[in-house]
Motif scaffolding. Structure first.
Motif, PDB file in Angstrom:
ATOM      1  N   LYS A   3     -40.494   9.700  10.397  1.00  0.00           N
ATOM      2  CA  LYS A   3     -39.936   8.834  11.284  1.00  0.00           C
ATOM      3  C   LYS A   3     -39.751   9.545  12.588  1.00  0.00           C
ATOM      4  CE  LYS A   3     -37.413   5.883   7.831  1.00  0.00           C
ATOM      5  NZ  LYS A   3     -37.986   6.672   6.947  1.00  0.00           N
ATOM      6  N   ILE A   5     -38.284  10.091  16.399  1.00  0.00           N
ATOM      7  CA  ILE A   5     -37.020   9.647  17.301  1.00  0.00           C
ATOM      8  C   ILE A   5     -37.516  10.334  18.570  1.00  0.00           C
ATOM      9  CG2 ILE A   5     -34.656  10.278  17.539  1.00  0.00           C
ATOM     10  CD1 ILE A   5     -34.325  10.631  14.557  1.00  0.00           C
ATOM     11  N   PHE A  40     -37.727  13.459   9.631  1.00  0.00           N
ATOM     12  CA  PHE A  40     -37.793  13.213  11.164  1.00  0.00           C
ATOM     13  C   PHE A  40     -38.563  13.985  11.784  1.00  0.00           C
ATOM     14  CE2 PHE A  40     -33.765  11.863   9.014  1.00  0.00           C
ATOM     15  CZ  PHE A  40     -33.694  10.412   9.525  1.00  0.00           C
ATOM     16  N   PRO A  42     -39.196  15.037  16.182  1.00  0.00           N
ATOM     17  CA  PRO A  42     -38.956  14.325  17.577  1.00  0.00           C
ATOM     18  C   PRO A  42     -40.219  14.035  18.308  1.00  0.00           C
ATOM     19  CG  PRO A  42     -39.001  16.744  17.439  1.00  0.00           C
ATOM     20  CD  PRO A  42     -39.114  16.465  15.968  1.00  0.00           C
ATOM     21  N   LEU A  58     -40.959   4.127  17.264  1.00  0.00           N
ATOM     22  CA  LEU A  58     -40.045   4.815  17.228  1.00  0.00           C
ATOM     23  C   LEU A  58     -38.895   4.241  16.279  1.00  0.00           C
ATOM     24  CD1 LEU A  58     -39.183   5.266  21.013  1.00  0.00           C
ATOM     25  CD2 LEU A  58     -40.059   6.923  19.520  1.00  0.00           C
ATOM     26  N   SER A  59     -38.201   4.979  15.690  1.00  0.00           N
ATOM     27  CA  SER A  59     -37.192   4.463  14.527  1.00  0.00           C
ATOM     28  C   SER A  59     -35.565   4.702  15.535  1.00  0.00           C
ATOM     29  CB  SER A  59     -37.056   5.498  13.472  1.00  0.00           C
ATOM     30  OG  SER A  59     -38.087   5.149  12.560  1.00  0.00           O
ATOM     31  N   GLY A  60     -35.741   5.544  16.406  1.00  0.00           N
ATOM     32  CA  GLY A  60     -34.657   5.565  17.315  1.00  0.00           C
ATOM     33  C   GLY A  60     -34.820   6.565  18.309  1.00  0.00           C
ATOM     34  N   VAL A  61     -33.785   6.618  19.458  1.00  0.00           N
ATOM     35  CA  VAL A  61     -34.030   7.240  20.689  1.00  0.00           C
ATOM     36  C   VAL A  61     -32.856   7.969  21.060  1.00  0.00           C
ATOM     37  CG1 VAL A  61     -34.135   6.820  23.139  1.00  0.00           C
ATOM     38  CG2 VAL A  61     -35.581   5.364  21.674  1.00  0.00           C
ATOM     39  N   ILE A  62     -32.929   9.051  21.294  1.00  0.00           N
ATOM     40  CA  ILE A  62     -31.876   9.987  21.838  1.00  0.00           C
ATOM     41  C   ILE A  62     -32.081  10.159  23.165  1.00  0.00           C
ATOM     42  CG2 ILE A  62     -30.881  12.412  21.864  1.00  0.00           C
ATOM     43  CD1 ILE A  62     -32.078  12.640  18.944  1.00  0.00           C
ATOM     44  N   CYS A  92     -34.335  -0.926  24.101  1.00  0.00           N
ATOM     45  CA  CYS A  92     -33.678  -0.816  22.905  1.00  0.00           C
ATOM     46  C   CYS A  92     -32.737  -1.825  22.393  1.00  0.00           C
ATOM     47  CB  CYS A  92     -33.070   0.726  22.883  1.00  0.00           C
ATOM     48  SG  CYS A  92     -34.089   2.153  22.732  1.00  0.00           S
ATOM     49  N   TRP A 195     -24.265  11.773  13.397  1.00  0.00           N
ATOM     50  CA  TRP A 195     -25.615  11.439  13.453  1.00  0.00           C
ATOM     51  C   TRP A 195     -25.898  10.877  12.072  1.00  0.00           C
ATOM     52  CZ3 TRP A 195     -30.050  12.927  15.561  1.00  0.00           C
ATOM     53  CH2 TRP A 195     -31.103  12.945  15.026  1.00  0.00           C
ATOM     54  N   ILE A 199     -28.430   7.514  12.204  1.00  0.00           N
ATOM     55  CA  ILE A 199     -29.729   7.349  11.420  1.00  0.00           C
ATOM     56  C   ILE A 199     -29.717   6.297  10.374  1.00  0.00           C
ATOM     57  CG2 ILE A 199     -30.361   9.803  11.789  1.00  0.00           C
ATOM     58  CD1 ILE A 199     -29.747  10.496   9.045  1.00  0.00           C
TER      59      ILE A 199
END
Length: 209
Positions: A3, A5, A40, A42, A58-62, A92, A195, A199
């Motif tokens: 995945k 991120i 994961f 990046p 994307l599964s997520g964003v930082i 998002c 974290w 997730i």
């Protein structure tokens, strides 16, 4: 299947070469390689690419650290980065993509939701925070703190001086921390918990530390 991120990058003006560069600390590569599940990867986000083009992957964003918010320290790089990250937050929210803000990223989330951010002292070295009613030491590299949150947010961590160190939205997958989990030699309990909260929105199998 791995995945992705997405991670936003700091902006640096290289005066010798007369160019603006995007940069992501090597700590983030080590964080994904050594400290979390191998599920994961990046993905460094370029501000010159429409964020909509990243969304399917994307599964997520930082929202990472580096640079001050333009409202706190006005300059052209901060102004440009602010606009890019505000657009990321908007998209998002629209697409239900989880967001984790780290240091400046937490400030960006707070400002996006009209929080109060003020100058702060003694937050450029490790210090104690109360996280979910337990005390822990975290690293710290910022001169501005979140003194008040607005909207539907829950405060999870707070420093001795009362500034907010960790928070989450009550209804949306949005999280913020004011320390750098990617710079920790061993992930602290607060980092592990934040974290996992992040997730769990897109990963069924729990990560292994």
């Amino acid at each position: 299947m791995k995945k992705f991120i997405g991670i936003t990058q700091r902006l640096i003006e290289h005066t010798q070469y007369l160019e603006i560069r995007e940069a992501l600390a090597l700590d983030w590569g080590a964080f994904f390689c050594e400290k979390i599940s191998e599920d994961f990867l990046p993905l460094a986000l370029s501000s010159k690419i429409d964020f909509k083009d990243y969304i399917p992957y994307l599964s997520g964003v930082i929202l990472s650290g580096g640079n001050d918010l333009n409202s706190l320290n006005p300059n052209k790089l901060s102004l440009f980065r602010d606009a890019y990250e505000k657009n990321i937050l908007k998209l998002c929210l629209q697409n239900h993509i989880p967001v984790l803000g780290v240091c400046r990223g937490a400030q960006m989330i707070a400002e996006f939701f009209c929080a109060k951010i003020t100058p702060i002292m003694q937050h450029t070295s490790p210090h104690l925070i109360s996280f979910q009613s337990q005390n822990y030491k975290v690293n710290s590299y910022h001169n501005y703190g979140i003194s008040e949150l607005c909207g539907d947010f829950e405060v999870l961590g707070i420093a001795i001086d009362g500034s907010i160190e960790a928070f989450k939205h009550k209804n949306k997958p949005i999280y913020g921390i004011m320390w750098h989990l990617e710079r920790e030699e061993n992930l602290s309990i607060p980092s592990q918990k934040m974290w996992k909260m992040f997730i769990e929105n897109f990963k069924e199998k729990k990560c292994v530390f």
